[in-house]
Design an enzyme around this catalytic site. Structure first.
Site, PDB file in Angstrom:
ATOM      1  N   HIS A 147       0.857  -1.195   0.000  1.00  0.00           N
ATOM      2  CA  HIS A 147       0.000   0.000   0.000  1.00  0.00           C
ATOM      3  C   HIS A 147       0.887   1.238   0.000  1.00  0.00           C
ATOM      4  O   HIS A 147       1.941   1.247   0.633  1.00  0.00           O
ATOM      5  CB  HIS A 147      -0.889   0.015   1.251  1.00  0.00           C
ATOM      6  CG  HIS A 147      -2.096   0.882   1.090  1.00  0.00           C
ATOM      7  ND1 HIS A 147      -2.077   2.229   1.339  1.00  0.00           N
ATOM      8  CD2 HIS A 147      -3.348   0.577   0.680  1.00  0.00           C
ATOM      9  CE1 HIS A 147      -3.287   2.718   1.105  1.00  0.00           C
ATOM     10  NE2 HIS A 147      -4.068   1.752   0.701  1.00  0.00           N
ATOM     11  N   ASP A 156      -7.868  -5.625  -0.280  1.00  0.00           N
ATOM     12  CA  ASP A 156      -8.290  -6.517  -1.358  1.00  0.00           C
ATOM     13  C   ASP A 156      -7.923  -7.975  -1.137  1.00  0.00           C
ATOM     14  O   ASP A 156      -8.360  -8.835  -1.907  1.00  0.00           O
ATOM     15  CB  ASP A 156      -7.669  -6.034  -2.677  1.00  0.00           C
ATOM     16  CG  ASP A 156      -8.323  -4.746  -3.131  1.00  0.00           C
ATOM     17  OD1 ASP A 156      -7.608  -3.756  -3.331  1.00  0.00           O
ATOM     18  OD2 ASP A 156      -9.560  -4.727  -3.222  1.00  0.00           O
TER      19      ASP A 156
HETATM   20  C1  SDX Z   1      -6.254  -0.239  -3.058  1.00  0.00           C
HETATM   21  O1  SDX Z   1      -4.617   4.349  -2.076  1.00  0.00           O
HETATM   22  C2  SDX Z   1      -5.515   3.670  -1.476  1.00  0.00           C
HETATM   23  O2  SDX Z   1      -5.932   3.989  -0.395  1.00  0.00           O
HETATM   24  C3  SDX Z   1      -6.023   2.456  -2.268  1.00  0.00           C
HETATM   25  C4  SDX Z   1      -7.014   1.587  -1.532  1.00  0.00           C
HETATM   26  C5  SDX Z   1      -8.305   2.319  -1.282  1.00  0.00           C
HETATM   27  O3  SDX Z   1      -9.047   1.920  -0.346  1.00  0.00           O
HETATM   28  O4  SDX Z   1      -8.631   3.229  -2.081  1.00  0.00           O
HETATM   29  O5  SDX Z   1      -6.480   1.142  -0.304  1.00  0.00           O
HETATM   30  C6  SDX Z   1      -7.416   0.370  -2.366  1.00  0.00           C
HETATM   31  O6  SDX Z   1      -5.967   0.151  -4.153  1.00  0.00           O
HETATM   32  C7  SDX Z   1      -5.440  -1.268  -2.338  1.00  0.00           C
HETATM   33  C8  SDX Z   1      -4.239  -1.736  -3.206  1.00  0.00           C
HETATM   34  C9  SDX Z   1      -4.758  -2.814  -4.177  1.00  0.00           C
HETATM   35  N1  SDX Z   1      -3.647  -3.164  -5.127  1.00  0.00           N
HETATM   36  C10 SDX Z   1      -2.945  -4.293  -4.988  1.00  0.00           C
HETATM   37  O7  SDX Z   1      -3.086  -5.095  -4.060  1.00  0.00           O
HETATM   38  C11 SDX Z   1      -1.929  -4.521  -6.101  1.00  0.00           C
HETATM   39  C12 SDX Z   1      -0.593  -5.003  -5.507  1.00  0.00           C
HETATM   40  N2  SDX Z   1       0.012  -3.881  -4.732  1.00  0.00           N
HETATM   41  C13 SDX Z   1       1.090  -3.148  -5.352  1.00  0.00           C
HETATM   42  O8  SDX Z   1       0.892  -2.948  -6.751  1.00  0.00           O
HETATM   43  C14 SDX Z   1       1.433  -1.889  -4.568  1.00  0.00           C
HETATM   44  O9  SDX Z   1       1.619  -2.263  -3.273  1.00  0.00           O
HETATM   45  C15 SDX Z   1       0.497  -0.708  -4.615  1.00  0.00           C
HETATM   46  C16 SDX Z   1       0.150  -0.304  -6.000  1.00  0.00           C
HETATM   47  C17 SDX Z   1      -0.753  -0.981  -3.852  1.00  0.00           C
HETATM   48  C18 SDX Z   1       1.223   0.440  -3.944  1.00  0.00           C
HETATM   49  O10 SDX Z   1       2.268   0.768  -4.814  1.00  0.00           O
HETATM   50  P1  SDX Z   1       3.466   1.639  -4.290  1.00  0.00           P
HETATM   51  O11 SDX Z   1       2.954   2.864  -3.654  1.00  0.00           O
HETATM   52  O12 SDX Z   1       4.453   1.777  -5.383  1.00  0.00           O
HETATM   53  O13 SDX Z   1       4.064   0.693  -3.154  1.00  0.00           O
HETATM   54  P2  SDX Z   1       5.443   0.858  -2.447  1.00  0.00           P
HETATM   55  O14 SDX Z   1       6.053   2.182  -2.799  1.00  0.00           O
HETATM   56  O15 SDX Z   1       5.261   0.536  -1.018  1.00  0.00           O
HETATM   57  O16 SDX Z   1       6.330  -0.287  -3.144  1.00  0.00           O
HETATM   58  C19 SDX Z   1       7.719  -0.268  -2.899  1.00  0.00           C
HETATM   59  C20 SDX Z   1       8.252  -1.611  -3.368  1.00  0.00           C
HETATM   60  C21 SDX Z   1       7.810  -1.904  -4.781  1.00  0.00           C
HETATM   61  O17 SDX Z   1       8.710  -1.263  -5.607  1.00  0.00           O
HETATM   62  P3  SDX Z   1       8.285  -1.127  -7.185  1.00  0.00           P
HETATM   63  O18 SDX Z   1       8.427  -2.526  -7.757  1.00  0.00           O
HETATM   64  O19 SDX Z   1       6.860  -0.629  -7.238  1.00  0.00           O
HETATM   65  O20 SDX Z   1       9.281  -0.136  -7.766  1.00  0.00           O
HETATM   66  O21 SDX Z   1       7.697  -2.650  -2.565  1.00  0.00           O
HETATM   67  C22 SDX Z   1       7.483  -3.774  -3.398  1.00  0.00           C
HETATM   68  C23 SDX Z   1       7.910  -3.402  -4.815  1.00  0.00           C
HETATM   69  O22 SDX Z   1       9.257  -3.804  -4.975  1.00  0.00           O
HETATM   70  N3  SDX Z   1       6.050  -4.085  -3.400  1.00  0.00           N
HETATM   71  C24 SDX Z   1       5.563  -5.277  -3.725  1.00  0.00           C
HETATM   72  C25 SDX Z   1       4.172  -5.165  -3.575  1.00  0.00           C
HETATM   73  N4  SDX Z   1       3.866  -3.921  -3.202  1.00  0.00           N
HETATM   74  C26 SDX Z   1       5.043  -3.257  -3.101  1.00  0.00           C
HETATM   75  N5  SDX Z   1       6.160  -6.401  -4.118  1.00  0.00           N
HETATM   76  C27 SDX Z   1       5.362  -7.473  -4.349  1.00  0.00           C
HETATM   77  N6  SDX Z   1       4.009  -7.441  -4.224  1.00  0.00           N
HETATM   78  C28 SDX Z   1       3.392  -6.327  -3.843  1.00  0.00           C
HETATM   79  N7  SDX Z   1       2.075  -6.325  -3.728  1.00  0.00           N
END
Ligand code: SDX
Length: 416
Positions: A296, A352
């Site tokens: 998140h 989710d």
């Molecule tokens: C919702 O914003 C809100 O409030 C949204 C929500 C709401 O009620 O409106 O809460 C609803 O959208 C919940 C999220 C649902 N999406 C997912 O579950 C999809 C999987 N999650 C990831 O795509 C991610 O965690 C996000 C999109 C939710 C957040 O993305 P961020 O802000 O880039 O997360 P971060 O900065 O903490 O991530 C840092 C690193 C990542 O680096 P990148 O690869 O993005 O460069 O942490 C790792 C990753 O390396 N990481 C994950 C991960 N989430 C972060 N690695 C594996 N699986 C994951 N799910």
């Protein structure tokens, strides 16, 4: 204002407004709606009370709740919109595209409905068919202009129409895509029960109704997330509330946002057995994949909504052996991810991860989980629009320009 904040890509850390509607404390894992903790709201209130709270900043009195529910009951009846929806091949569209179509059809109907109402009230109308503001000839002879959503009361009423109407659109989409007739809303059922009834054709049990009510409360509001922000951006241009909600629906459709709940259930079904979790996770990490339902932008602690959805999922699969394995797989994934990325990267389950198991135990197909998210979140979207429009400021962020300057223009004849 102005306020200093450190901004990262994707507006990370950006403060776009002040609000009283929702507070997400990412480090403590708190979620508060207008000062009330989400655990209290789930334990003691209903989606109708919470929707009222989001708009008005206080829980409704008994009388206020009765009249609010009467309004929602009235606004659930949108037969012309449903008939128009049925005239499209929605079985060939994604459910979220059908929801977006439904919200646009509702907008068109509403402006015609206002015409009908104004016609009833004021007699002859010289309405310019394309515009949504109408010159009307009131009986008193003085001329007036009925501006759609011209003041806050009208806007709030349009929001109520959005909230109520989208639940009827949701019910109709499920029925029409299954080849059945859409059902009329049942005025004797509350919001959650009526949604389940209009989707399935069956009156829900008290437990099913309560579970859906809690899910709707949990998904109603979450600060300035992508879909709420999209709705606010469109509304800040003074576009109408239906078009603004259409932008929110479009943003919520993405698998990184609202679409994750459907992806989670697909993953759990593909894994099939707890024994397959470790190899599955190893492969995902090798491919640098994302675990749907985890992580998140704000929560670097356990999502409080998952703390409520997980035990609900556990309770609901108790008498459904075929779902027990799906729940066990989810718990096994949670263990794997927590051991790997929990403490270090603060990656925890989000809203989710368990919601899909809860919805599946209610007999709802996974393709409808994100539309149900929209049916709930429309309360938060529209409450934020009403609050933000008071600031009367169009959103217009900036970007750091990293391109060239003063390139010499080469005529096309001389270009390679
Ligand atoms: C919702 O914003 C809100 O409030 C949204 C929500 C709401 O009620 O409106 O809460 C609803 O959208 C919940 C999220 C649902 N999406 C997912 O579950 C999809 C999987 N999650 C990831 O795509 C991610 O965690 C996000 C999109 C939710 C957040 O993305 P961020 O802000 O880039 O997360 P971060 O900065 O903490 O991530 C840092 C690193 C990542 O680096 P990148 O690869 O993005 O460069 O942490 C790792 C990753 O390396 N990481 C994950 C991960 N989430 C972060 N690695 C594996 N699986 C994951 N799910």
């Amino acid at each position: 204002w102005p306020m200093n904040c450190t901004i990262g890509p994707g507006l990370e850390g950006a403060i776009v407004c002040d609000t009283k509607i929702g507070y997400v404390n990412g480090s403590k894992g708190w979620l508060i709606y207008q000062g009330y903790d989400i655990f209290d709201l789930c334990a003691y209130s209903s989606f109708e009370e919470v929707s009222y709270l989001l708009f008005h900043g206080k829980l409704p009195s008994k009388d206020e709740l009765v009249s609010f529910k009467q309004k929602l009951n009235l606004y659930r009846n949108i037969p012309q919109t449903i008939r128009q929806l049925d005239s499209f091949n929605i079985e060939e569209m994604s459910p979220m595209a059908s929801v977006r179509l439904g919200s646009e059809l509702m907008r068109q109907q509403l402006s015609h409905r206002i015409e009908e109402q104004v016609q009833l009230l004021y007699g002859g109308i010289s309405a310019d068919e394309d515009s949504i503001s109408m010159e009307i000839e009131p009986t008193g002879g003085e001329r007036a202009t009925y501006e759609f959503e011209s003041d806050e009361e009208e806007l709030v009423d349009s929001c109520y129409q959005c909230i109520a109407g989208l639940s009827s659109i949701m019910g109709a989409i499920v029925r029409l895509r299954a080849g059945h007739l859409a059902l009329e809303p049942d005025p004797n059922l509350g919001f959650a029960a009526n949604l389940l009834y209009m989707m399935s054709g069956k009156k829900p049990t008290p437990l099913e109704e309560r579970v859906m009510d809690i899910c709707l409360i949990l998904h109603a509001e979450h600060g300035i997330n992508a879909s709420t922000f999209a709705t606010m951006v469109v509304a800040s241009t003074l576009s109408d509330i239906y078009s603004s909600v259409g932008a929110g629906i479009a943003a919520l459709s993405g698998p990184l946002h609202g679409g994750a709940n459907e992806e989670v259930v697909k993953t759990l079904e593909e894994i099939k057995s707890v024994d397959n979790v470790k190899p599955w996770y190893k492969k995902l990490k090798e491919e640098n994949g994302k675990v749907m339902g985890f992580g998140h932008r704000v929560y670097k602690a356990y999502d409080p909504r998952a703390r409520i959805l997980e035990p609900m999922a556990k309770l609901l699969v108790n008498d459904k052996p075929q779902m027990q394995e799906m729940y066990n797989i989810a718990k096994s994934i949670e263990t794997e991810v927590q051991e790997d990325m929990g403490q270090e990267q603060k990656i925890f389950p989000n809203v989710d991860f368990y919601s899909g198991i809860v919805y599946k135990s209610l007999g709802i197909d996974s393709e409808y989980y994100t539309p149900i998210f929209a049916v709930s979140r429309i309360s938060g979207w529209t409450a934020h629009v009403v609050e933000y429009l008071k600031k009367n400021r169009i959103f217009r962020p900036r970007a750091i320009y990293v391109g060239d300057y003063l390139n010499e223009f080469i005529p096309i004849e001389e270009r390679e």
